[in-house]
Write a protein that holds these residues in place. Structure first.
Motif, mmCIF file in Angstrom:
data_model
loop_
_atom_site.group_PDB
_atom_site.id
_atom_site.type_symbol
_atom_site.label_atom_id
_atom_site.label_comp_id
_atom_site.label_asym_id
_atom_site.label_seq_id
_atom_site.Cartn_x
_atom_site.Cartn_y
_atom_site.Cartn_z
ATOM 1 N N VAL A 126 0.696 -1.026 -0.036
ATOM 2 C CA VAL A 126 0.416 0.027 0.039
ATOM 3 C C VAL A 126 1.106 1.035 0.286
ATOM 4 O O VAL A 126 2.042 1.570 1.020
ATOM 5 C CB VAL A 126 -0.563 -0.215 1.348
ATOM 6 N N CYS A 127 0.941 1.799 -1.199
ATOM 7 C CA CYS A 127 2.366 3.152 -1.366
ATOM 8 C C CYS A 127 1.314 4.046 -2.588
ATOM 9 O O CYS A 127 0.851 3.582 -3.380
ATOM 10 C CB CYS A 127 3.495 2.881 -1.581
ATOM 11 N N ASN A 128 1.790 4.855 -2.461
ATOM 12 C CA ASN A 128 1.950 6.010 -4.287
ATOM 13 C C ASN A 128 2.862 5.845 -4.457
ATOM 14 O O ASN A 128 3.927 7.269 -3.662
ATOM 15 C CB ASN A 128 1.353 7.294 -3.328
ATOM 16 N N PRO A 129 3.720 5.346 -5.155
ATOM 17 C CA PRO A 129 5.392 5.230 -6.088
ATOM 18 C C PRO A 129 4.902 6.374 -6.810
ATOM 19 O O PRO A 129 6.027 7.028 -7.506
ATOM 20 C CB PRO A 129 4.728 3.932 -7.102
ATOM 21 N N LYS A 130 4.181 6.864 -7.395
ATOM 22 C CA LYS A 130 3.445 8.364 -8.166
ATOM 23 C C LYS A 130 4.467 9.701 -7.406
ATOM 24 O O LYS A 130 4.822 11.150 -7.794
ATOM 25 C CB LYS A 130 2.916 8.693 -8.617
ATOM 26 N N GLU A 131 4.408 9.310 -6.188
ATOM 27 C CA GLU A 131 4.789 10.914 -5.207
ATOM 28 C C GLU A 131 6.217 10.023 -4.014
ATOM 29 O O GLU A 131 6.726 10.711 -3.312
ATOM 30 C CB GLU A 131 3.821 10.807 -4.061
ATOM 31 N N MET A 132 6.602 9.055 -4.975
ATOM 32 C CA MET A 132 7.950 9.022 -3.775
ATOM 33 C C MET A 132 8.799 8.710 -5.065
ATOM 34 O O MET A 132 9.061 8.800 -6.242
ATOM 35 C CB MET A 132 7.684 7.173 -3.476
ATOM 36 N N SER A 133 10.086 9.297 -4.186
ATOM 37 C CA SER A 133 11.586 9.280 -5.512
ATOM 38 C C SER A 133 11.650 7.720 -5.313
ATOM 39 O O SER A 133 12.240 7.032 -5.105
ATOM 40 C CB SER A 133 12.530 9.702 -4.466
ATOM 41 N N GLN A 134 13.458 7.592 -6.291
ATOM 42 C CA GLN A 134 13.644 6.660 -6.613
ATOM 43 C C GLN A 134 14.247 6.130 -5.462
ATOM 44 O O GLN A 134 14.128 4.714 -5.625
ATOM 45 C CB GLN A 134 14.577 6.501 -7.835
ATOM 46 N N GLY A 135 14.783 6.580 -4.560
ATOM 47 C CA GLY A 135 15.461 6.001 -3.968
ATOM 48 C C GLY A 135 14.574 5.341 -2.545
ATOM 49 O O GLY A 135 14.375 4.238 -1.442
ATOM 50 N N GLU A 136 13.321 6.624 -2.041
ATOM 51 C CA GLU A 136 12.496 5.603 -1.493
ATOM 52 C C GLU A 136 11.381 4.159 -2.132
ATOM 53 O O GLU A 136 11.454 3.735 -1.339
ATOM 54 C CB GLU A 136 11.047 6.898 -1.607
ATOM 55 N N LEU A 137 11.456 4.482 -2.915
ATOM 56 C CA LEU A 137 11.361 3.257 -3.672
ATOM 57 C C LEU A 137 12.143 2.300 -3.705
ATOM 58 O O LEU A 137 11.881 0.893 -3.182
ATOM 59 C CB LEU A 137 10.409 3.042 -5.077
ATOM 60 N N ARG A 177 14.590 1.594 -1.375
ATOM 61 C CA ARG A 177 14.434 1.153 0.274
ATOM 62 C C ARG A 177 12.948 0.356 0.539
ATOM 63 O O ARG A 177 13.422 -0.640 0.973
ATOM 64 C CB ARG A 177 14.412 2.564 1.548
ATOM 65 N N LEU A 178 11.703 0.764 -0.193
ATOM 66 C CA LEU A 178 10.789 -0.420 0.090
ATOM 67 C C LEU A 178 10.566 -1.005 -0.469
ATOM 68 O O LEU A 178 10.470 -2.542 -0.051
ATOM 69 C CB LEU A 178 9.482 0.604 -0.350
ATOM 70 N N THR A 179 11.009 -1.263 -1.409
ATOM 71 C CA THR A 179 10.826 -2.661 -2.269
ATOM 72 C C THR A 179 12.363 -3.188 -1.645
ATOM 73 O O THR A 179 12.417 -4.923 -0.926
ATOM 74 C CB THR A 179 11.598 -2.368 -3.516
ATOM 75 N N ARG A 180 13.069 -3.046 -0.943
ATOM 76 C CA ARG A 180 14.440 -4.135 -0.577
ATOM 77 C C ARG A 180 14.053 -4.627 1.081
ATOM 78 O O ARG A 180 14.166 -5.561 0.872
ATOM 79 C CB ARG A 180 15.750 -3.292 -0.611
ATOM 80 N N ARG A 181 13.030 -3.368 1.242
ATOM 81 C CA ARG A 181 12.951 -3.954 3.279
ATOM 82 C C ARG A 181 11.160 -4.835 2.850
ATOM 83 O O ARG A 181 11.225 -5.727 3.535
ATOM 84 C CB ARG A 181 12.181 -2.778 3.518
ATOM 85 N N TYR A 182 10.283 -5.010 1.571
ATOM 86 C CA TYR A 182 9.876 -5.394 1.498
ATOM 87 C C TYR A 182 10.040 -6.895 1.420
ATOM 88 O O TYR A 182 9.600 -7.738 1.817
ATOM 89 C CB TYR A 182 8.975 -4.726 0.349
ATOM 90 N N THR A 183 10.941 -6.655 0.354
ATOM 91 C CA THR A 183 11.935 -8.235 -0.369
ATOM 92 C C THR A 183 12.021 -9.307 0.912
ATOM 93 O O THR A 183 12.114 -10.351 1.425
ATOM 94 C CB THR A 183 12.828 -8.046 -0.676
ATOM 95 N N ALA A 184 12.932 -8.381 2.520
ATOM 96 C CA ALA A 184 13.396 -8.848 3.691
ATOM 97 C C ALA A 184 12.288 -9.010 4.069
ATOM 98 O O ALA A 184 12.590 -10.604 5.089
ATOM 99 C CB ALA A 184 13.768 -7.810 4.096
ATOM 100 N N GLU A 185 11.210 -9.073 4.011
ATOM 101 C CA GLU A 185 10.520 -9.382 5.187
ATOM 102 C C GLU A 185 9.418 -10.199 4.419
ATOM 103 O O GLU A 185 9.062 -11.332 4.857
ATOM 104 C CB GLU A 185 8.787 -8.230 5.161
ATOM 105 N N ILE A 186 9.431 -10.367 3.130
ATOM 106 C CA ILE A 186 8.545 -11.707 2.616
ATOM 107 C C ILE A 186 9.438 -12.617 2.178
ATOM 108 O O ILE A 186 9.105 -14.037 1.561
ATOM 109 C CB ILE A 186 8.105 -11.465 1.109
ATOM 110 N N LEU A 187 11.103 -12.677 2.809
ATOM 111 C CA LEU A 187 12.005 -13.789 1.964
ATOM 112 C C LEU A 187 11.475 -14.812 2.604
ATOM 113 O O LEU A 187 11.886 -15.769 1.486
ATOM 114 C CB LEU A 187 13.382 -13.269 2.765
ATOM 115 N N PRO A 188 10.875 -15.240 3.947
ATOM 116 C CA PRO A 188 10.736 -16.588 4.137
ATOM 117 C C PRO A 188 9.592 -17.314 2.506
ATOM 118 O O PRO A 188 9.744 -18.765 2.845
ATOM 119 C CB PRO A 188 10.344 -17.233 5.489
ATOM 120 N N LEU A 189 8.896 -16.898 2.152
ATOM 121 C CA LEU A 189 8.659 -17.175 1.169
ATOM 122 C C LEU A 189 8.561 -17.331 0.188
ATOM 123 O O LEU A 189 8.120 -17.778 -0.881
ATOM 124 C CB LEU A 189 6.897 -16.591 1.477
#
Length: 425
Positions: free
Chosen positions: A119-130, A132-144
């Protein structure tokens, strides 16, 4: 402004997932599916909800919620995209994973169904924010996730760069490069040629078959595309090359219309330069409602869910609806279209070109051997047209809608896999 989801809720105040389960029950009844197997495959196997912090460019920490759903792994690893959108809900992700399950079975590739979202609005996020969000989300779903158990891909507002970040994060955790953990990657990281055109080509190939079945011709056919993103623009380009006239398209900002036909390649260039189809030369503006009601041979809904609902289905003047989007038609709208005699190519068949070439990418990554574009398109066309014929045969034999026929084919294949595997323990 009322969103398409809000319009859909007016059709009966049901969530998109509730509507998906209703369709499952109808298909299962037609198949006389054994109760035990029905209970086994009707619901998702795993649901992961994650809440995670991301440091934004202003230095503040913001929390985001994300999901990963594995609906079925009966026929192989879960497969499905990850979408970034402010209106993502768990119900939506469950429905999308549900559709992926049957979609993979319909085209007979050895994957199950999965889906993810943040749940986010990528149109309002910078490349760096996207990133960091992607890497953290990946780490969270890593077990699956993993090439042998669950393989994400791009979806709404995610792209090859996002997949590269997921692959890199997963690979860093493993200690070596694992390109097969995602599909839809850049070519230089193990992506497949032809992946960017896969969904649109699948739409085109299945529509070719529908046109042939109905005794129509693509030459001179009028085409309307609702949603001029990747799938919609590729399909439009192929229709034009086949001699059809693309008379109207739109995107999230507006629409354009020319009854004599739009120049699709110039329109793609215009959108790439300006960010929208609005203001395209030799066209006039058209509202979303008017676009959906245009008289045409082929209507391609290629945006988000529930674009065709009880409020506008009766106004549609198309002979064929080619569902490039996931879930673009509500059950109430389906009934109206069937009464009108509109031939609908259901999403779980029509847009399966994307997951088919994702399968090709995964195979190439796993065997470290890559194919050229011509091979990809030849195999894709064969698979899509074979799947169309199999669905059409069920449609004609059982006198059911194409959508129900597609569900019967997909559910039947998953049911067979579950039956053969048995129940553990």
């Amino acid at each position: 402004m009322i969103t398409e989801k809000e319009k859909a809720l007016k059709d009966g105040a049901k969530s998109i997932y509730d509507m998906a389960l209703e369709t499952f029950d109808k298909a299962a009844d037609l198949l006389n599916l054994d109760w035990d197997i029905r209970e086994h495959i009707k619901y998702p196997e795993r649901i992961l909800i994650v809440n995670f912090p991301v440091r934004m460019d202003n230095g503040r920490v913001q929390h985001f919620e994300g999901y990963r759903v594995q609906y079925s792994t009966a026929r192989g690893p879960a497969k499905g995209g990850i979408r970034y959108h402010p209106s993502v809900t768990l119900d939506e992700v469950k429905a999308l994973a549900f559709w992926m399950t049957w979609k993979c079975a319909i085209v007979n590739i050895p994957f199950g169904g999965g889906k993810g979202g943040v749940v986010c609005n990528p149109k309002e996020m910078s490349q760096g924010e996207l990133e960091r969000l992607t890497r953290r989300y990946t780490a969270e779903i890593l077990p699956l996730i993993g090439p042998e158990k669950d393989i994400p891909a791009p979806d709404v507002y995610t792209n090859p760069q996002v997949m590269a970040w997921i692959m890199d994060t997963y690979s860093m955790m493993k200690g070596y490069a694992v390109p097969g953990v995602v599909t839809g990657k850049p070519i230089s990281l193990g992506g497949s040629l032809g992946r960017d055109q896969a969904t649109g080509r699948g739409v085109f190939y299945t529509t070719q078959k529908a046109v042939e079945h109905l005794g129509l011709k693509l030459e001179g056919a009028k085409v309307v595309v609702q949603g001029f993103g990747n799938a919609g623009s590729v399909a439009a380009m192929l229709f034009e090359k086949a001699g059809a006239k693309v008379i109207a398209v739109n995107d999230s900002k507006g629409g354009v219309y020319n009854d004599k036909g739009l120049d699709v390649m110039k329109l793609i260039e215009h959108k790439n330069k300006t960010g929208s189809v609005i203001g395209f030369p030799n066209s006039e503006p058209i509202s979303a409602d008017d676009l959906m009601a245009l008289e045409c041979d082929i209507l391609v809904p290629a945006a988000l869910e529930n674009a065709i609902h009880k409020g506008n289905a009766g106004k549609i003047n198309a002979k064929i609806i080619s569902e490039a989007a996931n879930g673009p038609t509500t059950p109430e709208a389906d009934a109206i279209l069937e009464d009108k005699g509109v031939f609908v190519i259901p999403d779980i068949l029509c847009n399966a070109g994307g997951v088919t070439v994702s399968y090709f990418e995964w195979v190439q990554d796993e065997q470290h051997l890559f194919w050229d574009e011509e091979q990809i398109y030849t195999m894709l066309e064969k698979i899509m047209k074979r799947a169309f014929d199999e669905v059409l045969n069920i449609h004609l034999k059982n006198k059911v809608s194409m959508r129900m026929a597609a569900y019967m084919l997909g559910i039947g294949r998953v049911a067979e896999a579950v039956k053969l595997r048995g129940l553990y323990p």
